[in-house]
Write an enzyme that holds these catalytic residues in place. Structure first.
Site, short mmCIF file in Angstrom:
data_model
loop_
_atom_site.label_atom_id
_atom_site.label_comp_id
_atom_site.label_asym_id
_atom_site.label_seq_id
_atom_site.Cartn_x
_atom_site.Cartn_y
_atom_site.Cartn_z
N LEU A 15 0.81 -1.21 0.00
CA LEU A 15 0.00 0.00 0.00
C LEU A 15 0.85 1.27 0.00
CD1 LEU A 15 -2.87 -0.90 2.50
CD2 LEU A 15 -2.93 -0.90 0.00
N ARG A 16 2.17 1.12 0.20
CA ARG A 16 3.08 2.28 0.27
C ARG A 16 2.65 3.19 1.42
NH1 ARG A 16 6.14 -0.97 -2.58
NH2 ARG A 16 5.83 -0.92 -4.84
N ASN A 40 7.99 -3.00 3.56
CA ASN A 40 9.22 -2.47 2.96
C ASN A 40 9.07 -1.01 2.53
OD1 ASN A 40 7.44 -3.40 0.95
ND2 ASN A 40 9.10 -3.73 -0.52
N LYS A 107 8.13 -10.54 8.07
CA LYS A 107 8.53 -10.58 6.66
C LYS A 107 10.04 -10.59 6.56
CE LYS A 107 8.19 -10.73 2.25
NZ LYS A 107 7.31 -10.02 1.34
N HIS A 146 10.34 -13.57 1.15
CA HIS A 146 10.67 -13.35 -0.26
C HIS A 146 11.83 -14.31 -0.55
CE1 HIS A 146 11.11 -10.69 -3.93
NE2 HIS A 146 12.15 -11.50 -4.00
N HIS A 180 4.65 -15.12 -3.14
CA HIS A 180 4.62 -15.05 -4.60
C HIS A 180 5.43 -16.18 -5.27
CE1 HIS A 180 8.25 -12.94 -3.50
NE2 HIS A 180 7.66 -11.77 -3.33
N ASP A 252 0.38 -9.43 -4.35
CA ASP A 252 1.64 -8.70 -4.51
C ASP A 252 1.43 -7.47 -5.38
OD1 ASP A 252 4.30 -8.05 -4.09
OD2 ASP A 252 5.05 -9.37 -5.68
N HIS A 256 3.84 1.61 -8.52
CA HIS A 256 4.97 2.51 -8.78
C HIS A 256 4.47 3.58 -9.75
CE1 HIS A 256 8.22 0.13 -6.94
NE2 HIS A 256 7.64 -0.94 -7.46
#
Length: 356
Positions: A15-16, A40, A107, A146, A180, A252, A256
């Site tokens: 979601l930033r 992240n 994570k 990841h 993912h 995922d 951007h």
């Protein structure tokens, strides 16, 4: 034709923050009951305080959207399940505090593996990380990974299998999620280890490397892990269509700006029309009867959400119901965001299903 999904869940979502969070969050809040929110950011969500603050920022954003668009909050009922970024500064004591406060998702990013992973872990199985994993196991936490090495781009997930094996055997009571999943060679690990699970994205089950570089280079289809071969895509698609008991849906979706994508940023923004595209896909393969399990039931069981997510305890009696109809709809060409725009997956295309 219609199908109604009960409590759809997105178990991997970006979601930033700031203005971009305000733009992208409503797409998920409208369609899903909850989502696992990736940590992240810059700086990363790596403490109990930052996780609480980030969750509150998401909730506030939804409330502001509802007020501005005069929509009832009930229609945007959405539980952000904020994951904690594992960094070198994380301590066992801090981990216990997070677990006791209801933040049970961790994570793990290998250092440098993907967007904003410079704060990730260089040595996943060193003594410090083992101590953290031991605490996480004892606290009933869930480790989302990841899973990529630093090797050749098409071999990275397969090479990381060595680490997954060691983790699964060293911490047999720790639930481990391969985020993912992108490589068919990882699938046997899910069958071999009881505590190993995976999420599947829409893009990894519908696209392959040809969609990135088979003609003109398509930067909108560039992501990490990279899209792989048709064989990988088909194997992952079969897992999804059969709602395999070891997998759940995790989009995922990773927004951007257009300028960032043109410069090579990794991530596919799929949030604007996830459920209609999944319905279209499952309908095409005569598997609509498995869509509920893929987008909700499996995740409820795997993550045991009703045991530790307060909102989930009421979902059975008061579910969030999303009805999808087999009727044409168009995916937006772009989504305005600040002085730029976001380009969604299949931008401008007509699809066969829509949300009612």
């Amino acid at each position: 034709m219609q199908i109604t999904l009960k409590n759809p869940l997105d178990m991997h979502l970006h979601l930033r923050d700031g203005a971009m969070l305000d733009v992208v969050t409503p797409f998920s809040a409208k369609s899903f009951a909850a989502a696992v929110i990736m940590p992240n950011l810059t700086p990363p969500i790596d403490s109990l305080e930052s996780a609480k603050a980030y969750k509150q920022a998401i909730v506030d954003s939804i409330h502001s959207y509802a007020k501005a668009h005069k929509q009832p909050l009930e229609s945007l009922a959405f539980e952000p399940l904020c994951a904690l970024y594992i960094t070198d500064s994380l301590t066992p004591k801090a981990l216990e505090s997070c677990a006791n406060s209801g933040f049970k998702l961790l994570k793990l990013y290998p250092k440098g593996a993907t967007t904003n992973s410079d704060n990730g872990i260089a040595q996943v199985m060193d003594s410090k990380m083992r101590a953290l994993f031991s605490v996480a196991q004892d606290q009933g936490m869930i480790l989302c990974i990841h899973g990529e090495s630093g090797g050749f781009v098409l071999e990275r997930e397969m090479e990381f299998g060595v680490v997954l094996r060691e983790l699964a055997t060293s911490f047999p009571r720790l639930k481990i999620i391969v985020e993912h999943l992108s490589d068919h060679r990882t699938i046997p690990l899910l069958e071999e280890y009881d505590n190993l699970y995976a999420t599947l994205t829409l893009h990894h089950i519908t696209l392959d490397l040809n969609d990135v570089a088979g003609g003109m280079l398509c930067h909108h289809h560039f992501c990490k892990p990279v899209l792989k071969t048709p064989k990988d895509k088909q194997a992952l698609l079969e897992l999804a269509l059969n709602a395999h008991k070891k997998v759940s849906f995790g989009s995922d979706s990773a927004p951007h700006s257009l300028e960032s994508k043109q410069k090579g940023a990794a991530g596919i923004f799929s949030a604007p029309a996830l459920l209609p595209q999944l319905a279209e896909l499952f309908d095409k393969h005569n598997a609509l009867h498995n869509l509920q399990a893929f987008v909700s039931d499996n995740a409820m069981r795997i993550y045991e959400l009703a045991c530790w997510v307060e909102a989930a305890k009421s979902w059975e009696k008061s579910p969030k119901l999303i009805t999808l109809e087999k009727s044409p709809s168009k995916i937006p060409e772009s989504i305005p965001c600040l002085d730029s725009s976001l380009t969604p997956l299949r931008a401008g295309e007509m699809i066969a299903w829509r949300e009612v």
